[in-house]
Design a protein around this motif. Structure first.
Motif, short mmCIF file in Angstrom:
data_model
loop_
_atom_site.label_atom_id
_atom_site.label_comp_id
_atom_site.label_asym_id
_atom_site.label_seq_id
_atom_site.Cartn_x
_atom_site.Cartn_y
_atom_site.Cartn_z
N TYR A 32 -4.16 5.13 -14.83
CA TYR A 32 -5.15 4.67 -13.86
C TYR A 32 -6.42 5.52 -13.97
CZ TYR A 32 -1.47 2.09 -11.41
OH TYR A 32 -0.47 1.22 -11.09
N GLU A 33 -7.56 4.91 -13.67
CA GLU A 33 -8.79 5.68 -13.55
C GLU A 33 -8.68 6.60 -12.34
OE1 GLU A 33 -12.16 2.71 -15.45
OE2 GLU A 33 -11.98 2.78 -13.28
N PRO A 34 -9.42 7.73 -12.33
CA PRO A 34 -9.30 8.67 -11.20
C PRO A 34 -9.55 8.04 -9.83
CG PRO A 34 -10.50 9.69 -13.00
CD PRO A 34 -10.29 8.24 -13.38
N ASP A 35 -10.45 7.06 -9.74
CA ASP A 35 -10.79 6.43 -8.45
C ASP A 35 -10.20 5.03 -8.31
OD1 ASP A 35 -12.29 8.68 -7.69
OD2 ASP A 35 -14.07 7.91 -8.72
N ALA A 36 -9.15 4.75 -9.05
CA ALA A 36 -8.53 3.42 -9.02
C ALA A 36 -8.04 3.07 -7.61
CB ALA A 36 -7.37 3.37 -10.00
N VAL A 37 -7.93 1.76 -7.38
CA VAL A 37 -7.37 1.25 -6.13
C VAL A 37 -6.18 0.36 -6.46
CG1 VAL A 37 -7.81 -0.16 -4.08
CG2 VAL A 37 -9.62 1.33 -4.99
N MET A 38 -5.05 0.64 -5.79
CA MET A 38 -3.84 -0.13 -6.01
C MET A 38 -3.41 -0.78 -4.70
SD MET A 38 -0.17 1.11 -7.56
CE MET A 38 0.40 2.00 -6.11
N HIS A 39 -3.29 -2.11 -4.71
CA HIS A 39 -2.77 -2.87 -3.58
C HIS A 39 -1.32 -3.20 -3.92
CE1 HIS A 39 -6.79 -3.27 -1.96
NE2 HIS A 39 -7.20 -3.66 -3.15
N ALA A 40 -0.40 -2.54 -3.25
CA ALA A 40 1.03 -2.74 -3.49
C ALA A 40 1.61 -3.45 -2.27
CB ALA A 40 1.71 -1.40 -3.73
N ARG A 41 1.66 -4.77 -2.36
CA ARG A 41 2.13 -5.55 -1.21
C ARG A 41 3.66 -5.54 -1.18
NH1 ARG A 41 -1.33 -10.98 -2.39
NH2 ARG A 41 -3.00 -9.97 -3.48
N PRO A 42 4.32 -5.31 -0.07
CA PRO A 42 3.78 -5.13 1.28
C PRO A 42 3.59 -3.65 1.67
CG PRO A 42 6.14 -5.39 1.43
CD PRO A 42 5.78 -5.42 -0.05
N PHE A 43 3.56 -2.75 0.73
CA PHE A 43 3.62 -1.31 1.02
C PHE A 43 2.30 -0.72 1.49
CE2 PHE A 43 6.49 -2.45 -2.46
CZ PHE A 43 7.70 -2.25 -1.81
N GLY A 44 1.18 -1.27 1.01
CA GLY A 44 -0.11 -0.74 1.43
C GLY A 44 -1.08 -0.61 0.28
N THR A 45 -2.21 0.02 0.57
CA THR A 45 -3.25 0.25 -0.42
C THR A 45 -3.32 1.74 -0.70
OG1 THR A 45 -4.50 -1.68 0.32
CG2 THR A 45 -5.73 0.01 -0.88
N PHE A 46 -3.40 2.08 -1.97
CA PHE A 46 -3.42 3.46 -2.41
C PHE A 46 -4.70 3.68 -3.22
CE2 PHE A 46 0.77 1.97 -1.65
CZ PHE A 46 1.39 3.01 -0.96
N GLU A 47 -5.49 4.66 -2.81
CA GLU A 47 -6.78 4.90 -3.45
C GLU A 47 -6.76 6.25 -4.14
OE1 GLU A 47 -10.16 4.09 -0.99
OE2 GLU A 47 -9.12 2.45 0.03
N GLY A 48 -7.10 6.24 -5.42
CA GLY A 48 -7.16 7.47 -6.20
C GLY A 48 -5.85 7.75 -6.92
N ARG A 49 -5.96 8.43 -8.04
CA ARG A 49 -4.82 8.69 -8.91
C ARG A 49 -3.71 9.47 -8.20
NH1 ARG A 49 -6.70 11.07 -14.33
NH2 ARG A 49 -7.24 8.95 -14.90
N ASP A 50 -4.07 10.44 -7.34
CA ASP A 50 -3.04 11.24 -6.66
C ASP A 50 -2.20 10.39 -5.71
OD1 ASP A 50 -3.89 13.51 -8.02
OD2 ASP A 50 -5.03 14.31 -6.33
N ALA A 51 -2.86 9.54 -4.93
CA ALA A 51 -2.13 8.67 -4.01
C ALA A 51 -1.26 7.67 -4.78
CB ALA A 51 -3.11 7.92 -3.10
N ILE A 52 -1.79 7.16 -5.87
CA ILE A 52 -1.04 6.21 -6.70
C ILE A 52 0.18 6.91 -7.31
CG2 ILE A 52 -1.16 4.88 -8.85
CD1 ILE A 52 -4.12 4.20 -7.97
N GLU A 53 -0.01 8.13 -7.79
CA GLU A 53 1.13 8.87 -8.34
C GLU A 53 2.20 9.09 -7.27
OE1 GLU A 53 2.31 13.13 -10.42
OE2 GLU A 53 0.22 12.49 -10.45
N GLY A 54 1.78 9.39 -6.04
CA GLY A 54 2.74 9.58 -4.96
C GLY A 54 3.56 8.32 -4.70
N PHE A 55 2.91 7.16 -4.74
CA PHE A 55 3.63 5.90 -4.56
C PHE A 55 4.69 5.73 -5.63
CE2 PHE A 55 4.30 1.49 -5.79
CZ PHE A 55 4.73 0.94 -4.59
N TRP A 56 4.31 5.91 -6.91
CA TRP A 56 5.27 5.72 -8.00
C TRP A 56 6.38 6.77 -7.95
CZ3 TRP A 56 5.28 1.10 -9.23
CH2 TRP A 56 4.13 0.36 -9.43
#
Length: 121
Positions: A32-56
């Motif tokens: 992911y790009e450092p400022d990427a945005v991930m919409h993981a339905r129904p879990f929520g929206t995760f902004e930035g690589r750190d938040a996305i890594e936490g989700f995975w």
């Protein structure tokens, strides 16, 4: 020097799947790009690589594994970006990728800028 964005996206997508399937959340987030945005339905929206890594990391810790894409479709947007849509399945979940926007970086590698997927019941 021109890059084949479709090939770059295929390679990056394979890197993401391989990282997930070996339980490597950091490797997933690296796609992911450092400022990427991930919409993981129904879990929520995760902004930035750190938040996305936490989700995975949490998803992997919860026992999810063995992701496969079902009939992925790639559409080139311009010389530096492409969209991927697909069905997906895991060992204990399935769903739809509504939109992955992959963008070529200056290093010639594609990374996710936007990720929008849904887990289905």
């Amino acid at each position: 020097m021109s890059h084949d964005v479709i090939d770059a996206v295929k390679q990056a997508s394979e890197r993401w799947k391989a990282a997930f399937n070996r339980g490597d959340a950091t490797g997933c987030a690296a796609q992911y790009e450092p400022d990427a945005v991930m919409h993981a339905r129904p879990f929520g929206t995760f902004e930035g690589r750190d938040a996305i890594e936490g989700f995975w990391r949490q998803l992997i810790a919860d026992g999810f594994a063995e992701v496969e894409y079902i009939e992925p479709q790639l559409t080139q947007v311009d010389e530096n970006s492409a969209l991927l849509t697909s069905g997906w399945s895991m060992n204990n979940a399935k769903g739809v990728i509504h939109r992955e926007l992959w963008v070529l970086g200056s290093d010639g590698k594609a990374r996710l800028r936007e990720d929008d997927f849904e887990a289905l019941a």
